[in-house]
Motif scaffolding. Structure first.
Motif, PDB file in Angstrom:
ATOM      1  N   ASP A  80      60.447  98.403  57.481  1.00  0.00           N
ATOM      2  CA  ASP A  80      59.784  98.438  58.512  1.00  0.00           C
ATOM      3  C   ASP A  80      58.567  99.021  59.595  1.00  0.00           C
ATOM      4  OD1 ASP A  80      58.681  96.382  61.030  1.00  0.00           O
ATOM      5  OD2 ASP A  80      60.872  98.196  62.209  1.00  0.00           O
ATOM      6  N   HIS A  81      59.795 100.281  59.043  1.00  0.00           N
ATOM      7  CA  HIS A  81      58.748 101.945  59.335  1.00  0.00           C
ATOM      8  C   HIS A  81      57.790 101.810  58.228  1.00  0.00           C
ATOM      9  CE1 HIS A  81      58.767 105.991  61.037  1.00  0.00           C
ATOM     10  NE2 HIS A  81      58.615 106.419  59.595  1.00  0.00           N
ATOM     11  N   GLN A 134      54.998  99.826  60.635  1.00  0.00           N
ATOM     12  CA  GLN A 134      54.404 100.452  61.728  1.00  0.00           C
ATOM     13  C   GLN A 134      53.173 101.758  61.004  1.00  0.00           C
ATOM     14  OE1 GLN A 134      57.293 101.648  63.680  1.00  0.00           O
ATOM     15  NE2 GLN A 134      58.283  99.128  63.926  1.00  0.00           N
ATOM     16  N   GLY A 167      49.821  99.364  58.808  1.00  0.00           N
ATOM     17  CA  GLY A 167      50.756  97.586  58.913  1.00  0.00           C
ATOM     18  C   GLY A 167      49.306  96.926  58.046  1.00  0.00           C
TER      19      GLY A 167
END
Length: 126
Positions: free
Chosen positions: A27-28, A31, A34
């Protein structure tokens, strides 16, 4: 997380804690960059190390637009830090982030190109 994530455990039982750590790291990464289209992570305990608990190997395979891929795989050798599964996961994703930074620079054309060859002659016109 919007990027499809696939996690595979090899030679070790599935762990919710490791799965959550991988999901958080992915997820990091999403972010940060993308444009990932898919991510596959393999958490592996090499054959013969079932009882000793390490060293762990973590492979990260990221697909990006245009058919580009980023592959992170490293056999940890004698480094005892890789006996800690959290360290092994964090190290793999740190390498993936660095590789994505390099790849993003290339995609944005921010990388210096080699100098073009200049044909010179020793004869000077008078």
């Amino acid at each position: 997380m919007h990027t499809p994530l696939r996690i595979t455990f090899q030679n070790t039982p599935s762990s919710d804690a490791i799965r959550q750590l991988i999901e958080a790291q992915a997820d990091h990464l999403e972010q940060f960059f993308g444009r990932m289209t898919a991510c596959h992570v393999v958490f592996k305990l090499p054959d013969g190390n079932h009882r000793s608990g390490g060293p762990y190997e973590v492979t990260v395979h990221i697909k990006m637009p245009g058919g580009m891929t980023v592959d992170i795989d490293r056999t940890p050798g004698l480094d005892e830090r890789f006996a800690d599964p959290q360290f092994a996961v964090s190290d793999a994703f740190r390498r993936a982030r660095r590789r994505l930074q390099d790849r993003a620079k290339v995609m944005r054309q921010e990388v210096k190109s080699l100098h073009k060859r200049v044909d010179r002659t020793l004869d000077r016109p008078d």
